[in-house]
Every structure is written in structure tokens, then in C-alpha cells.
Design an enzyme around this catalytic site. Structure first.
Site, PDB file in Angstrom:
ATOM      1  CG  MET A  89      -2.200  -0.823   1.028  1.00  0.00           C
ATOM      2  SD  MET A  89      -3.078  -0.329  -0.255  1.00  0.00           S
ATOM      3  CE  MET A  89      -3.305   1.710  -0.261  1.00  0.00           C
ATOM      4  N   GLY A 104      -5.411   3.120   7.713  1.00  0.00           N
ATOM      5  CA  GLY A 104      -5.838   2.110   6.843  1.00  0.00           C
ATOM      6  C   GLY A 104      -5.755   0.547   7.528  1.00  0.00           C
ATOM      7  CB  THR A 163      -7.515  -4.429   8.630  1.00  0.00           C
ATOM      8  OG1 THR A 163      -6.323  -5.375   7.901  1.00  0.00           O
ATOM      9  CG2 THR A 163      -7.718  -3.467   7.633  1.00  0.00           C
ATOM     10  CB  ALA A 170     -12.050   3.522   6.648  1.00  0.00           C
ATOM     11  N   PRO A 171     -11.611   0.360   7.278  1.00  0.00           N
ATOM     12  CG  PRO A 171     -13.060  -1.286   7.725  1.00  0.00           C
ATOM     13  CD  PRO A 171     -12.952   0.362   7.987  1.00  0.00           C
ATOM     14  CG  ASN A 172     -12.225  -1.366   1.161  1.00  0.00           C
ATOM     15  OD1 ASN A 172     -12.108  -0.226   0.398  1.00  0.00           O
ATOM     16  ND2 ASN A 172     -12.142  -2.703   0.779  1.00  0.00           N
ATOM     17  CG  MET A 173      -8.859   3.935   3.167  1.00  0.00           C
ATOM     18  SD  MET A 173      -9.249   5.229   3.904  1.00  0.00           S
ATOM     19  CE  MET A 173      -8.234   4.826   5.623  1.00  0.00           C
ATOM     20  CG  HIS A 177      -8.268  -9.957   0.828  1.00  0.00           C
ATOM     21  ND1 HIS A 177      -9.596 -10.105   1.367  1.00  0.00           N
ATOM     22  CD2 HIS A 177      -8.130  -8.614   0.617  1.00  0.00           C
ATOM     23  CE1 HIS A 177     -10.153  -8.816   1.392  1.00  0.00           C
ATOM     24  NE2 HIS A 177      -9.254  -7.835   0.967  1.00  0.00           N
ATOM     25  CE  LYS A 227      -7.277  -8.880   4.773  1.00  0.00           C
ATOM     26  NZ  LYS A 227      -6.731  -7.641   5.182  1.00  0.00           N
ATOM     27  CB  THR A 263     -13.621  -4.878   3.597  1.00  0.00           C
ATOM     28  OG1 THR A 263     -12.510  -3.935   3.403  1.00  0.00           O
ATOM     29  CG2 THR A 263     -14.679  -4.243   2.750  1.00  0.00           C
TER      30      THR A 263
HETATM   31  P1  NAD Z   1       2.968  -4.760   3.642  1.00  0.00           P
HETATM   32  O1  NAD Z   1       3.521  -5.819   4.490  1.00  0.00           O
HETATM   33  O2  NAD Z   1       2.983  -4.763   2.135  1.00  0.00           O
HETATM   34  O3  NAD Z   1       3.218  -3.334   4.162  1.00  0.00           O
HETATM   35  C1  NAD Z   1       3.369  -2.546   5.464  1.00  0.00           C
HETATM   36  C2  NAD Z   1       4.654  -1.963   5.475  1.00  0.00           C
HETATM   37  O4  NAD Z   1       4.901  -1.311   6.649  1.00  0.00           O
HETATM   38  C3  NAD Z   1       6.018  -2.905   5.048  1.00  0.00           C
HETATM   39  O5  NAD Z   1       6.655  -2.154   3.976  1.00  0.00           O
HETATM   40  C4  NAD Z   1       6.648  -2.721   6.580  1.00  0.00           C
HETATM   41  O6  NAD Z   1       8.090  -2.626   6.303  1.00  0.00           O
HETATM   42  C5  NAD Z   1       6.162  -1.317   7.058  1.00  0.00           C
HETATM   43  N1  NAD Z   1       6.583  -1.183   8.474  1.00  0.00           N
HETATM   44  C6  NAD Z   1       6.269  -2.065   9.261  1.00  0.00           C
HETATM   45  N2  NAD Z   1       6.754  -1.457  10.595  1.00  0.00           N
HETATM   46  C7  NAD Z   1       7.220  -0.142  10.433  1.00  0.00           C
HETATM   47  C8  NAD Z   1       7.639   0.595  11.129  1.00  0.00           C
HETATM   48  N3  NAD Z   1       7.797   0.677  12.449  1.00  0.00           N
HETATM   49  N4  NAD Z   1       8.071   1.992  10.549  1.00  0.00           N
HETATM   50  C9  NAD Z   1       7.697   2.050   9.366  1.00  0.00           C
HETATM   51  N5  NAD Z   1       7.388   1.146   8.202  1.00  0.00           N
HETATM   52  C10 NAD Z   1       6.988   0.207   8.860  1.00  0.00           C
HETATM   53  O7  NAD Z   1       1.110  -4.705   3.837  1.00  0.00           O
HETATM   54  P2  NAD Z   1       0.319  -4.077   2.830  1.00  0.00           P
HETATM   55  O8  NAD Z   1      -0.616  -4.838   1.990  1.00  0.00           O
HETATM   56  O9  NAD Z   1       0.559  -2.682   2.426  1.00  0.00           O
HETATM   57  O10 NAD Z   1      -1.101  -3.772   4.134  1.00  0.00           O
HETATM   58  C11 NAD Z   1      -0.887  -2.872   5.090  1.00  0.00           C
HETATM   59  C12 NAD Z   1      -1.764  -2.879   5.972  1.00  0.00           C
HETATM   60  O11 NAD Z   1      -3.124  -2.181   5.382  1.00  0.00           O
HETATM   61  C13 NAD Z   1      -2.714  -4.135   6.483  1.00  0.00           C
HETATM   62  O12 NAD Z   1      -3.266  -4.036   7.781  1.00  0.00           O
HETATM   63  C14 NAD Z   1      -3.747  -4.146   5.325  1.00  0.00           C
HETATM   64  O13 NAD Z   1      -4.855  -5.124   5.766  1.00  0.00           O
HETATM   65  C15 NAD Z   1      -4.476  -2.722   5.265  1.00  0.00           C
HETATM   66  N6  NAD Z   1      -4.987  -2.418   3.991  1.00  0.00           N
HETATM   67  C16 NAD Z   1      -6.048  -1.432   4.230  1.00  0.00           C
HETATM   68  C17 NAD Z   1      -6.897  -0.994   3.051  1.00  0.00           C
HETATM   69  C18 NAD Z   1      -7.773   0.084   3.482  1.00  0.00           C
HETATM   70  O14 NAD Z   1      -8.536   0.582   2.474  1.00  0.00           O
HETATM   71  N7  NAD Z   1      -7.838   0.456   4.436  1.00  0.00           N
HETATM   72  C19 NAD Z   1      -6.431  -1.648   1.747  1.00  0.00           C
HETATM   73  C20 NAD Z   1      -5.359  -2.303   1.752  1.00  0.00           C
HETATM   74  C21 NAD Z   1      -4.631  -2.881   2.882  1.00  0.00           C
END
Ligand code: NAD
Length: 271
Positions: A13, A98, A100, A122-125, A156, A160, A167
Site C-alpha cells: 500500500m 488504513g 486492519t 476505515a478498513p476499506n478506503m 484476498h 494477507k 472490510t
Molecule cells: P505490507 O506488509 O506490504 O506493508 C506494510 C509496510 O509497513 C511494510 O513495508 C513494513 O516494512 C512497513 N512497516 C512495518 N513497521 C514499520 C515501522 N515501524 N515504521 C515504518 N514502516 C513500517 O502490507 P500491505 O499489504 O501494504 O497492508 C498494510 C495494512 O493495510 C494491512 O493491515 C492491510 O490489511 C491494510 N489495508 C487496508 C486497506 C484499506 O483500504 N483500509 C487496503 C489495503 C490494505
């Protein structure tokens, strides 16, 4: 112009968020964080995100960037998000969350900041998912107590870590609330073996984890003779990233409070 910092810029993300902020004419990319022990500290975050050089080097701690931004966007892990929320509260910053998979305790901890920090959580933006939540309210009210069984199915990618997705849970909550039910009492999260027939009021959840599926959710209302399905399919993470940037611009001039995408999109008044 909203000055935005992004946590986890090397993540799935995070990279999309860098691109989305860069492409938004009303937002500026102020800072990007990577893990403190990451070899990517100091690397240009535009290059990390495939956007070419943007002149912003990745930093290891929020404190290093604290004077440069107005709103933090955090899509990481519950623990990291809560730590960043505390720093935002201390320094009068706003935050879009974002992340979750927060458990009950972590949600309570987050909620405790609602009087001090303007935050969108929000769990989904995605705009489409949030519109689907409105459609679900209507469908649940019309069908839920009329003999329609309600099931939530989500799929997913294989990486994940939490299930069911935030969501899917939100969709289940919206349906349950519309019907005076609760997921605590009526949610069924696993069925295996001789588990017996379903009860009338239960809301069932099924989870698929496979390959590179970005995110798919269906809520099914099924009765004898017909079935209605409300489905949302995300084909790119850019939809979440654009929604998060929209939320960041929106929360930039809000008072302290815990908001969600329904508020950002202006759906709240008609709730
Ligand atoms: P990911 O593992 O690819 O990315 C997470 C990133 O955070 C990694 O690059 C990691 O190195 C970094 N990180 C961890 N600890 C850190 C710290 N202390 N300081 C700085 N960076 C740090 O995961 P992802 O697929 O990008 O998903 C991340 C979160 O977002 C999950 O909880 C996922 O469910 C959620 N998500 C939410 C939505 C939404 O619309 N709300 C959409 C997609 C994913």
C-alpha cells in the site's frame, strides 16, 4: 495544499500511496517512513514507488519528519499504527489509518484518542466499497428479517495476515446493525464437520486466500427461490490509495474526532 507523510513506503500500500499523493494536485509528499532497521533509510521514496526521483529521502522515525507534514497516512500493523497515533496526538497532527486486524483492546486504545486527534479510520478506503455499505443497509432492512440467509464471502491475496478481512467484518456489522443483531452473537466465522444446519439469524463468513487477488467481497441474501448478491471487486490497490489521500485532504481541516469513509464521502447525514 495538504502536506502528507506516509508510513511504510516500501509496502504494497505504501508504494501506491506515494504514487497517489504525487499525482494529487492538492497534496504534497512531505515525508516517507520505512522500518527503523531498514536498508532503505535515505533512499528516495519516489524511486521506491516507481515514480522516479522526487527529492524526498525515506526516514526511520516519525519524530525526524514531525515538522514537515500535516496529515500522516498509516497502512502498516496495529502496533506500529498505535505508536504513530500517540506521536500524532503529542504533536497536534492528523492521521488517516488504513491498518486492519486491530483486536478489541487495540481498537479501544485507538478510540481513546478521538477527543484529541482528528482521524479517519476505515478498513476499506475505496469509494465503491463504501457505496456498497450503503446498499447493504438498504438490502438488510428490506430482506434480513424476511427469511433471507445472509453470508459474507471474501477473497484476498496469499500474503494477507488477518481474516476475515476488515472490510468483510465491516459489511457484516452494517448488516447486523441494520437488523438489530450483533456479530458477537450472530456471526459464524467457521463451519467444519457435523456443525448442523444454519440458524435463521446467523451471519456467516467465508474466507479465500489465494495468489494476487487484490480484494473481493460479496454479501449474499438467499432465500427459497432467489438470491441477491452485492459484490465489490478491487482490481488495483490504487483505489484504496486514492481514497486515503481524499481522506487526508478532508481531515486536514476537521476538529478532533474519529471519522470513517462514510463521513469523508458525505454519506453520514443520510444514515
Ligand atoms: P505490507 O506488509 O506490504 O506493508 C506494510 C509496510 O509497513 C511494510 O513495508 C513494513 O516494512 C512497513 N512497516 C512495518 N513497521 C514499520 C515501522 N515501524 N515504521 C515504518 N514502516 C513500517 O502490507 P500491505 O499489504 O501494504 O497492508 C498494510 C495494512 O493495510 C494491512 O493491515 C492491510 O490489511 C491494510 N489495508 C487496508 C486497506 C484499506 O483500504 N483500509 C487496503 C489495503 C490494505
Amino acid at each position: 495544499m495538504t502536506r502528507i507523510a506516509i508510513v511504510g513506503v516500501a509496502g504494497r500500500m505504501g508504494r501506491q500511496l506515494v504514487a497517489a499523493v504525487h499525482q494529487d494536485p492538492d497534496a504534497t509528499l512531505a515525508a516517507g517512513l520505512v522500518k527503523p532497521d531498514s536498508s532503505l533509510v535515505g533512499v528516495d521514496i519516489g524511486e521506491l514507488a516507481g515514480q522516479g526521483r522526487l527529492g524526498v529521502a525515506a526516514v526511520a522515525t516519525l519524530e525526524e519528519a514531525i515538522d514537515s507534514f500535516d496529515v500522516l497516512i498509516d497502512f502498516t500493523t496495529p502496533q506500529v499504527t498505535l505508536a504513530n497515533l500517540a506521536v500524532c496526538a503529542e504533536h497536534g497532527k492528523r492521521i488517516v489509518i488504513g491498518t486492519t486486524g486491530l483486536d478489541h483492546e487495540q481498537l479501544a486504545e485507538l478510540d481513546a484518542y478521538r477527543d484529541r486527534v482528528p482521524m479517519v479510520f476505515a478498513p476499506n478506503m475505496s469509494v465503491g466499497v463504501n457505496l456498497s455499505l450503503k446498499l447493504l443497509e438498504t438490502a438488510a432492512r428490506a430482506l434480513g428479517d424476511e427469511g433471507y440467509d445472509i453470508e459474507v464471502i471474501e477473497a484476498h491475496h496469499r500474503h494477507k495476515v488477518d481474516a476475515p478481512s476488515g472490510t468483510a467484518l465491516k459489511m457484516g456489522e452494517v448488516v447486523a446493525e441494520s437488523l438489530g443483531r450483533t456479530l458477537k452473537e450472530h456471526g459464524v466465522f467457521a463451519r467444519e464437520g457435523q456443525c448442523g444446519p444454519r440458524t435463521d439469524k446467523e451471519i456467516g463468513f467465508a474466507t479465500v486466500r489465494a495468489g494476487d487477488i487484490v480484494g473481493e467481497h460479496t454479501v449474499m441474501f438467499a432465500t427459497e427461490g432467489e438470491r441477491i448478491e452485492i459484490t465489490h471487486k478491487a482490481s488495483s490497490r490504487m483505489t484504496f490509495a486514492k481514497g486515503a489521500v481524499r481522506a487526508a485532504r478532508w481531515v486536514a481541516d476537521r476538529d478532533a474526532g474519529r471519522y470513517d469513509m462514510q463521513d469523508v464521502l458525505g454519506f453520514t447525514d443520510s444514515r
